[in-house]
Scaffold this active site. Structure first.
Site, PDB file in Angstrom:
ATOM      1  N   GLU A   1       0.836  -1.197   0.000  1.00 56.81           N
ATOM      2  CA  GLU A   1       0.000   0.000   0.000  1.00 56.81           C
ATOM      3  C   GLU A   1       0.878   1.258   0.000  1.00 56.81           C
ATOM      4  O   GLU A   1       0.683   2.166  -0.803  1.00 56.81           O
ATOM      5  CB  GLU A   1      -0.898  -0.026   1.238  1.00 56.81           C
ATOM      6  CG  GLU A   1      -1.790   1.181   1.400  1.00 56.81           C
ATOM      7  CD  GLU A   1      -2.514   1.183   2.735  1.00 56.81           C
ATOM      8  OE1 GLU A   1      -3.444   1.998   2.888  1.00 56.81           O
ATOM      9  OE2 GLU A   1      -2.148   0.399   3.637  1.00 56.81           O
ATOM     10  N   HIS A   2       1.823   1.313   0.924  1.00 58.18           N
ATOM     11  CA  HIS A   2       2.770   2.426   1.014  1.00 58.18           C
ATOM     12  C   HIS A   2       4.185   1.887   0.830  1.00 58.18           C
ATOM     13  O   HIS A   2       4.555   0.910   1.476  1.00 58.18           O
ATOM     14  CB  HIS A   2       2.707   3.107   2.380  1.00 58.18           C
ATOM     15  CG  HIS A   2       1.337   3.510   2.821  1.00 58.18           C
ATOM     16  ND1 HIS A   2       0.573   2.740   3.684  1.00 58.18           N
ATOM     17  CD2 HIS A   2       0.586   4.602   2.520  1.00 58.18           C
ATOM     18  CE1 HIS A   2      -0.577   3.349   3.903  1.00 58.18           C
ATOM     19  NE2 HIS A   2      -0.601   4.475   3.205  1.00 58.18           N
TER      20      HIS A   2
END
Length: 429
Positions: A327-328
């Protein structure tokens, strides 16, 4: 302790595959219970919504009281700290600036035959925004969902937010006003999703539902998909940090814990080619945990789902990062731009040591609603296009129909669709 995996070890491949397959959400089968709630609201509207709100949120309310009034929102804004409101306004302005650059342009052209073709973009008419409730609700998430909708030109943005026992974070209502939300209702859970999808006497239906929620909200979004559009089914949050020997262990540890404090099921991963840095980061995590207010949650996340992966070089890190599809993704190496250019799968990338993911969570301007659970392999973070739709346009004159018609008739007959061929043929005769 977090899992440690070393690409130099013989068991690396099976251990990494097992790591990728780790399930971070364990929940009972709630599909049937959710279906009952959704069906009840679809059938009985406000009555079912009010009953569910009383049962699950311990809030007695009638149909007239479902919607927050302008006076209530005014009072919430007045109750907010001025510095926090200023920070929200800064975030709103930066999110708007970033997302305005995503606005698509209509297209119209004439090809060699004289046929006119094109695309036209229009905003979705009405969108529902689900916001988790209670005192821990996140106003930043309201902005991340509402501002792109406003930029896209959505005429009606409806927010639903549970207020357990009547409690709500006033910053959530303030953020909704800043983000251009049209209507706010004090309902949550699967019942709120159903109300947005099917409509009630009080809440008119929307065309798409966005925003995070618990397992019941996720199940309800899956069940109403098709009746309405949805953004994504979000799982626990995650961060992957790729660092070399130039990385600052204390900063990396702080970023790993920033993710871990979200949720005991959140995941923080470090990939590095420096064994010394890996050891320093692990020590720094333990040191910082001792002073963290949400240490219990962060420690559970780090111990149960955290990972430190050692690689022989950064080429391996690129391959592993694409498999993880985080996601990040933070990159703290000597050449973060060069490494980022080689990575295909990530929800958002944060370049260099002075770009902590937390800046992106709040005031960077990019969206923090991002694909989780490896879905960055095939999907993107929330943006303006999630609130718009494209219509194709085609125009033929008599000459163009004569040029294209025979081929269309041939294909229609080949597919056994004689009426298709005839609809062209009657215009040519």
């Amino acid at each position: 302790m977090p899992i440690r995996i070393d690409s130099r070890n013989a068991d690396f491949v099976p251990r990494f595959k097992a790591f990728l397959a780790t399930k971070r959400e364990v929940s009972a089968d709630i599909e049937a219970a959710t279906r009952a709630i959704v069906d009840d609201v679809a059938a009985r509207g406000d009555a079912a919504l009010i009953e569910a709100t009383c049962k699950f949120d311990r809030l007695s309310v009638d149909a007239a009281g479902l919607r927050f009034t302008a006076a209530e929102i005014d009072a919430a804004v007045a109750a907010c700290d001025a510095a926090t409101l200023d920070a929200l306004k800064l975030a709103r302005d930066r999110i708007e600036t970033f997302h305005r650059r995503q606005l698509p342009k209509d297209d119209r052209f004439i090809d060699a035959l004289g046929v006119e073709l094109g695309s036209r973009w229009t905003a979705i008419e009405a969108v529902g925004l689900y916001v988790p409730g209670g005192s821990a609700a996140y106003p930043s998430s309201v902005l991340m969902n509402a501002v792109p909708a406003m930029v896209a030109g959505v005429a009606r943005v409806v927010m639903v937010v549970p207020s357990p026992a009547g409690r709500i974070n006033p910053l959530v209502l303030a953020a909704a006003r800043l983000g251009g939300v049209s209507e706010i209702y004090r309902v949550g859970g699967a019942q709120a999703v159903a109300a947005l999808a099917y409509g009630t006497a009080t809440i008119a239906p929307v065309a798409k539902i966005v925003g995070p929620g618990n397992a019941y909200v996720a199940a309800a979004k899956r069940q109403v998909f098709g009746k309405v559009g949805i953004d994504m089914i979000a799982g626990p949050s995650e961060v992957l940090v790729i660092a070399d020997q130039t990385g600052n262990a204390g900063w990396i540890a702080a970023d790993l814990l920033a993710q871990a404090e979200h949720d005991a099921n959140a995941q923080s991963i470090l990939i590095t080619d420096s064994e010394a840095l890996a050891a320093d980061v692990e020590r720094a995590v333990e040191t910082q945990l001792a002073t963290l207010p949400r240490a219990g949650i962060a420690r559970a996340s780090w111990n149960d789902f955290g990972a430190v992966i050692l690689v022989t070089d950064l080429d391996e890190a690129v391959v592993l990062a694409d498999s993880i599809a985080a996601e990040h993704l933070e990159i703290m190496t000597a050449d973060p731009e060069g490494l980022a250019a080689r990575i295909r799968n990530a929800g958002a990338i944060f370049l260099g040591p002075h770009t902590p993911e937390a800046i992106g969570d709040y005031v960077g301007g990019s969206n923090h609603v991002l694909p989780t659970a490896r879905s960055a392999r095939f999907s993107s973070g929330l943006g303006v296009l999630d609130f718009m739709k494209r219509t194709s346009i085609l125009k033929c004159g008599p000459d163009q129909l004569r040029a294209l018609g025979p081929a269309a008739m041939t294909l229609g007959k080949a597919e056994g669709l004689d009426a298709h061929a005839r609809s062209v043929g009657v215009r040519l005769n």
